[in-house]
Enzyme design. Structure first.
Site, PDB file in Angstrom:
ATOM      1  N   GLU A 310      -6.355  -0.194  -8.161  1.00  0.00           N
ATOM      2  CA  GLU A 310      -7.176  -1.400  -8.023  1.00  0.00           C
ATOM      3  C   GLU A 310      -8.046  -1.594  -9.259  1.00  0.00           C
ATOM      4  OE1 GLU A 310     -10.002  -1.714  -4.632  1.00  0.00           O
ATOM      5  OE2 GLU A 310      -8.683  -3.329  -3.965  1.00  0.00           O
ATOM      6  N   HIS A 339      10.417  19.263  -1.834  1.00  0.00           N
ATOM      7  CA  HIS A 339      11.579  19.080  -0.960  1.00  0.00           C
ATOM      8  C   HIS A 339      11.755  17.612  -0.609  1.00  0.00           C
ATOM      9  CE1 HIS A 339      12.166  23.431  -0.182  1.00  0.00           C
ATOM     10  NE2 HIS A 339      10.894  23.447  -0.559  1.00  0.00           N
ATOM     11  N   LYS A 445      -5.597 -12.760   0.850  1.00  0.00           N
ATOM     12  CA  LYS A 445      -6.549 -13.125   1.915  1.00  0.00           C
ATOM     13  C   LYS A 445      -6.570 -14.634   2.105  1.00  0.00           C
ATOM     14  CE  LYS A 445      -9.914  -9.455   0.933  1.00  0.00           C
ATOM     15  NZ  LYS A 445     -11.328  -9.261   0.528  1.00  0.00           N
TER      16      LYS A 445
END
Lengths: 514, 514
Positions: A310, A339, A445
């Site tokens: 960010e 793994h 938003k």
């Protein structure tokens, strides 16, 4: 040339031996000086976030005497004292829940910077002797909230709720607040008697009509960004309630800040930022895998995703040039991740490097450890897997480095938080971007608001034409909207019991190939 | 042109409307046919993993009748029947723990493919009515094991331990086995009376001297790879014990397999793989963020990290050309991640795309949901944030697509698992790599063995020269080893109470700038 950093007093070390090319301080002297000068100005109270015309003051939180004004210094100290006192009163039972019982749980309602820091530190420092258990609602997923509230239902009266929103306008957090309040109401429990809030003075959340009903309120500050707020009330309040030694957390961060004000060769955060810069070429498109070889630190990469991406993921630089900067972060823990995706890190594309986090102390009880094989403990193998993977990466032309701390304790967690906060700041100076705003977060938003409005238009339209049975395309035309959007909206409404939609909409549309 | 896929019967849909360029089936017809032919051969029992000379049979696990031989078909059915029976006997109390009490917990000891699948599905399908609670030890971190065992200590006698290692040689799992056994011994409890193992016939773990002591054993097969083993005993056993409807899990996977044997335009997995291919240009270096907008699916990206990156992250193609293929995967959940790294996804570098996972049903109780604001529920906002972020990405030149399921239930989780397993197989055909081996995983393991040996040489050397007080460089010279490695080893040994090292080693070395 600087391949190793080691501070004997704290035990913090950085080992850059896994880089294909050693760090070159001389060649980057100018870059380093500029970054240090910018950091000094920032710490002195400069408007380091020009777009938002804000100071950037999270370093003052652990060294109030550095704050640019005595008022800010005093405010920080007063809020910290108030947090220690509140936690002490909850622990001692002087503050009780709505039914007069002592608190046993803390439910934090917050998202992004109001949750990633607290949840990381809470898990890293968890202990069987914790005073209260922490729970988190960090999304607007109804089922997710039901799961958390279901676990708390039997002890709801003994659950302290902390609602955290700096701006006071975070929709997910506001929704969480409504849901938690209605859950308390459903159980005939007085929500406000159990509820504390953390927000900025003057925010809608601060000035709401019910402002005086809360059990307590703690401030956030304009000069603390969400992703660097873990050492403000946002993190300190829930962590102090858990029983974490927050003074040590602050001390560790303060110590790492000090170390990172040293000249380049003795400056861990600056060396870390320089490593990122030389590995990314100062361009976007590079990824960093973060592998702490310690289960407790499993959420560190998730915390760093926000702190780094960010801050550094920006479309424009400070000069307004389109740069599309970024540094992608992912990772869980070693050796588990060996793994999983380490196959690709070793064999795959070049645009990735690895940050190993090593913890020297294996377990609380170092005396009676089982020898699992070959005169070695599980911890010997944990370290060997880390060192072995570092070698495998180097042998395959990949880059990695190792950050080492002695133990996972509040002081060292504070150091790690500060180390990366400062590295992000330095890196941003290298590439000339504003690390302290996040303009692109608003786009999603804003679009979400338009979609809620479309959903309401859609329902209004359908109620105007009762009994009309039509596919999504028809209703899209009626509302002058994108059929694909309408398709998703109608399917969602129908799946959640909207009778009108169920009877009036065909849950597919012409866009789908038959 | 195929921008939408929708199967009305299951409710599964793929919406590629968020791509900057629509999928072009015609232009890729040859690629698609080759991939479908390869998949058909694989499902027919071809040696689809040439390096290891193995068949790749995980699709038979949910459709035993497709297995290439009646023996394999019968084995699959027998093992599944044995698992259902074992789980039923544990649930009904016909099988009891070592002290004669019913089992309450399951502790799975396994790593990578022996843990990522089970832990993802277990969390996705958790419910208050679960029959047993699952815990996982998936690393060789002593402190991490202590944390898990500490939580189980009070109910250890009522904890069923499942140790999972296909090869029987996984060091982390073997270490976990030793630690858990010694914890049982410390509490004077009979470990084997509570312990079940899952391994391949003939593995060291299968043929160990204590082989007959185990409460039960279930087989793994040579033709099931770790990262695609969740629908073998590896996943079915713990999930059946939890109370998950494993038949529905298998049915959902089988159904998605069927759908993904259709012609391209009606083939969800093939369309998904084609999307990856057109977005990555068939080259490595691209990242995919996976954002399920549902808290329960939070671990899906972590599961996909292994499935995709270990399968596609390859240095060489099947023709032996150096290709450094890969597709990096990260992500947690929406809308939380919008407050984290979505800033970078929207504004940052171009080499990333987003897979949204949408779940239509918001919560079990869709009747009484609080209206949080603007005539909308929390779930309306969850969907709006997803659709809004998709739009923000498209508006900024980024790519995303949406995979939708009706609900998170065993059938749909099975569908999602199969969808990505098959997409990985198809993609591997597109780029001509072996998706079913992981050669680079061995490099780190091998190097780790050498480091354990160096640690032992080092201790032997120091015991030969008692009282000698020297820095790491000296001991590195004595053992003809890399000083940086020796430095890490000595610091680790000293931090864990090795007296000799504490007295004989200086915990720094000349490599560190003074």
């Amino acid at each position: 040339m600087a391949n190793f950093y080691f501070d004997e007093a704290t035990g913090l070390s950085l080992d850059f031996n896994g880089l294909q090319k050693p760090l070159d301080l001389a060649a980057n002297a100018e870059l380093l000086q500029k970054a240090q000068a910018n950091m000094q100005a920032l710490e002195g109270g400069a408007i380091a976030n020009p777009d938002e015309q804000r100071m950037v003051g999270h370093y003052w939180l652990r060294a109030p005497q550095l704050a640019p004004t005595p008022e800010i210094c005093q405010e920080i100290e007063q809020v910290q004292a108030a947090i220690w006192q509140f936690a002490e009163q909850v622990h001692s039972g002087r503050i009780l829940g709505c039914t007069g019982q002592p608190f046993r749980n803390v439910l934090v309602v917050g998202i992004g910077g109001s949750s990633l820091g607290p949840v990381f530190v809470s898990e890293a420092l968890q202990s069987p002797t914790d005073r209260l258990r922490l729970f988190f609602i960090d999304n607007t997923d109804p089922d997710g909230m039901d799961m958390v509230l279901g676990r708390l239902e039997a002890e709801l009266a003994q659950t302290l709720v902390i609602v955290i929103s700096k701006s006071g306008g975070t929709v997910e957090t506001q929704n969480g607040l409504v849901e938690v309040r209605s859950f308390f109401a459903k159980h005939d429990l007085n929500f406000f008697a159990n509820a504390v809030r953390v927000t900025q003075k003057g925010s809608p959340f601060d000035t709401a009509p019910d402002a005086d009903k809360w059990l307590a309120s703690f401030p956030m500050w304009d000069w603390v960004g969400g992703r660097t707020s873990v050492l403000s009330a946002v993190g300190l309040l829930p962590l102090a309630l858990q029983g974490v030694d927050c003074r040590q957390l602050l001390a560790g961060a303060a110590k790492c800040d000090e170390l990172s004000r040293q000249p380049a060769a003795q400056n861990p955060a600056l060396l870390l930022a320089l490593a990122w810069h030389s590995l990314s070429g100062g361009q976007g498109g590079t990824s960093m895998a973060v592998l702490p070889y310690k289960d407790r630190l499993q959420l560190f990469a998730k915390y760093l995703q926000q702190l780094i991406m960010e801050s550094i993921g920006k479309e424009f630089d400070l000069a307004g040039r389109k740069v599309r900067q970024g540094l992608a972060v992912f990772g869980n823990k070693g050796s588990s991740d060996q793994h999983s995706y380490v196959q690709q890190l070793v064999a795959g594309p070049e645009n990735v490097f690895v940050t190993f986090i090593e913890v020297l102390r294996d377990r609380a009880n170092t005396i009676h450890q089982p020898i699992v094989r070959d005169e070695s403990t599980s911890g010997d193998y944990l370290q060997a897997f880390m060192l072995g993977t570092s070698k495998a990466l180097r042998d395959h032309g990949k880059n990695s480095f190792i950050i080492t701390v002695r133990d996972v304790n509040p002081f060292n967690v504070g150091m790690l938080i500060a180390l990366f906060e400062r590295a992000v700041g330095f890196y941003a100076s290298f590439v000339g971007i504003n690390a302290y705003h996040q303009p692109a977060v608003e786009f999603g938003k804003k679009a979400a608001g338009e979609i809620i409005a479309l959903k309401n238009r859609l329902l209004a339209e359908m109620s105007k034409q009762p009994g009309v049975f039509q596919p999504a395309d028809f209703w899209a035309e009626q509302t002058a909207a994108d059929p694909a959007l309408v398709w998703h909206l109608l399917r969602h409404l129908a799946a959640n019991g909207d009778a009108a939609v169920k009877t009036q909409a065909v849950l597919e549309f012409a866009g789908v190939e038959r």
